[in-house]
Write a protein that holds these residues in place. Sequence first.
Motif, PDB file in Angstrom:
ATOM      1  N   PRO A 242       0.848  -1.397   0.059  1.00 61.01           N
ATOM      2  CA  PRO A 242      -0.058   0.028   0.096  1.00 61.01           C
ATOM      3  C   PRO A 242       0.860   1.383   0.141  1.00 61.01           C
ATOM      4  O   PRO A 242       1.853   1.252   0.485  1.00 61.01           O
ATOM      5  CB  PRO A 242      -0.815  -0.303   1.273  1.00 61.01           C
ATOM      6  N   GLN A 349      -5.761   3.327  -2.867  1.00 61.72           N
ATOM      7  CA  GLN A 349      -5.155   2.444  -1.909  1.00 61.72           C
ATOM      8  C   GLN A 349      -4.234   1.681  -2.814  1.00 61.72           C
ATOM      9  O   GLN A 349      -3.055   1.234  -2.220  1.00 61.72           O
ATOM     10  CB  GLN A 349      -6.333   1.172  -1.662  1.00 61.72           C
ATOM     11  N   LEU A 355      -3.944  -5.044  -1.861  1.00 58.05           N
ATOM     12  CA  LEU A 355      -4.977  -4.983  -1.218  1.00 58.05           C
ATOM     13  C   LEU A 355      -5.409  -6.417  -0.503  1.00 58.05           C
ATOM     14  O   LEU A 355      -6.097  -6.475   0.509  1.00 58.05           O
ATOM     15  CB  LEU A 355      -6.217  -4.365  -1.829  1.00 58.05           C
ATOM     16  N   PHE A 360      -1.782  -4.844   4.041  1.00 65.11           N
ATOM     17  CA  PHE A 360      -2.979  -3.926   4.006  1.00 65.11           C
ATOM     18  C   PHE A 360      -3.952  -4.303   5.024  1.00 65.11           C
ATOM     19  O   PHE A 360      -4.805  -3.489   5.682  1.00 65.11           O
ATOM     20  CB  PHE A 360      -3.510  -4.111   2.474  1.00 65.11           C
TER      21      PHE A 360
END
Length: 473
Positions: A242, A349, A355, A360
Motif C-alpha cells: 500500500p 489504495q 489490497l 494492507f
Amino acid sequence: MGMVFAQVPKKSGQGGMPNVIVFIADDISWNDFGCYGNPFVETPHIDSLAAHGLRFNNAVLTTSSCSPSRISILTGRYPHNTGAAELHTEPKVAFGSIASELKKKGYYTGQAGKWHMGTLLRQGFDKIHDSRAENGDGGEEMWVPSILERDRGKPFFFWFAAYDAHRPWGVNRFSGTHRPEDVVVPPTLVDDGPTRGDLAKYYDEIKRFDTHIGKVITTLKKEGVYENTLLVVMADNGRPFPRDKTRLYDSGIRTPFIVHWPGRMATGTSQSLISSVDLAPTILDVCDAAIPESFQGRSFKELLFRPHTNFRRYAFAEHNWHDHEAHERMVRTTDFVYILNSRPELPNQGPADALDSPAFKSLQAKNDKGGLTKAQYDVFLAPRPKEELFYIKGDVLQVQNLIGNEEFGQVRGKLRKVLADWMRETRDNIPDGLTKDWYTRDGGKKIDGNFQIRGEMPGASTGAEKVNVISGF
C-alpha cells in the motif's frame, strides 16, 4: 563515494559494438537494494555492480504500473503515447524499440522472463523465452541459457525480466533468509508481525533476483564478454505494498538504476535527473545505432562519463487504470514533486494484489480502531487533494502537502504550467469514460459488473500515438 572518470571507450571486439543487458525487476522500490541504503535486504551482486559502476539517485519511471512501464522503457515513449496506457494493454503501432533498432544494427536480441508487452514488440527479438514453466517462479531460469544459445558471431542485447518480486510470494530457496524480527517497517505501514513477515518474504524474492544476476555475471566472464558488456539494473514500478506500487510518490515512481561497464565509464553516483524514456536512446547511442524519431527521451550517454552534468529539468509520469479507475499526472524536479489528480473523489489504495496482503489487512484493522498516522491513513483518504506539492529533500515520504503554503506558491505555479504544457504537447487528455474499478478497494475482490470492461484510454481520441514530442530538458 569517490568519482572515477573514464574516457569514451575505443571500439573493440565483436565489430566494435558493446553488448547490453537490461535486468528489470518486477515491483521493487528504489531504496530496496543494499546499495541504496537498505541495511536488511541481501543484494551482494547488485551492490557490487553499483560499487564498480554508476548509481543514479534520481531515476524516475513514466508510470508505476507493470506493462505500461515496460512498454514505455523499451519504446522510449510515454504510456499515453504508446496506445497502451493501462495495465494489460498493448501498442497497436509497431513503434521502434531498443531491440528492433539494435537488431537492424546487427545485434542478436533476446528476451527471457516476464513479457507482458503484447504482440508487436516481439518483432524486435530473435529469441523470446516467456513461458512461466521454463522461466521458473522468479522468472530468471532462462537467463543463463539465453546467453549460451546466442549467435556468437554477433554482439547481443538481452532484456532479462524477472517476476521477482511480484506477489504472490512463490517457491523460493531463499525463503527465511530475511528474518521478520530484523525488518524495519516503513512509516507508511503498521509495524506488526504480519507486516514484518510480508516484508521479509518480499526481501527473499529480491535476493533471488540478485542471485541470478550473479549467475549471469559469472557466465559473461566465462564467455569472455564481461568487459565489453554494459549492464543496467532497474525496476518497472514500486514495491507491491500500500502507498507504493501504482503511486506517483517516490516509493512508486522512483526506480533503482545502476549502470555498469567495467573500465569504460565513470563510477560512483549521479544526482542528475533522468527518465525511463531516456534509456532507449541512451542504449542506441552507446551502440552507435540510429535513434528513431518516435523516441520521446534523450540519450544521457554523457552522464556515463561525466555524471555531474545537468541533464533533465523535469521528469513526467502518469497513473492510469491499474485494477482501479485513476488519472493522475506528475512532474518532478530534483527538489519537488507536483501531482495533479483528476479523480480526487476516489481513494488511492493501490493495486489489487497489495489490497489482499497482510500489510494492507493490518492497516485496515488499525484504521477500524483509529490511530493511523497521516502517512498510514493516506491509502484510505477520500476525497483526496486535487493538487499535491512536495519538497523531496525535506519530505522523503511525500507526506506534507505544500499546496496551501504561500512560500511555495511560485513553485506550484511553475510546475502546474510545465505539467499542463507537457499534457497539451503530448496530446494527453482526461476522458469522461475512463475504465472503472475491476476490483474492490477494500480487499481486491473482483467486481462482476465491471470486470474486463474497458473505458476510453487517455490519448486514444486525441491521436497521442502520433506524437513524438521530447520534453523536460
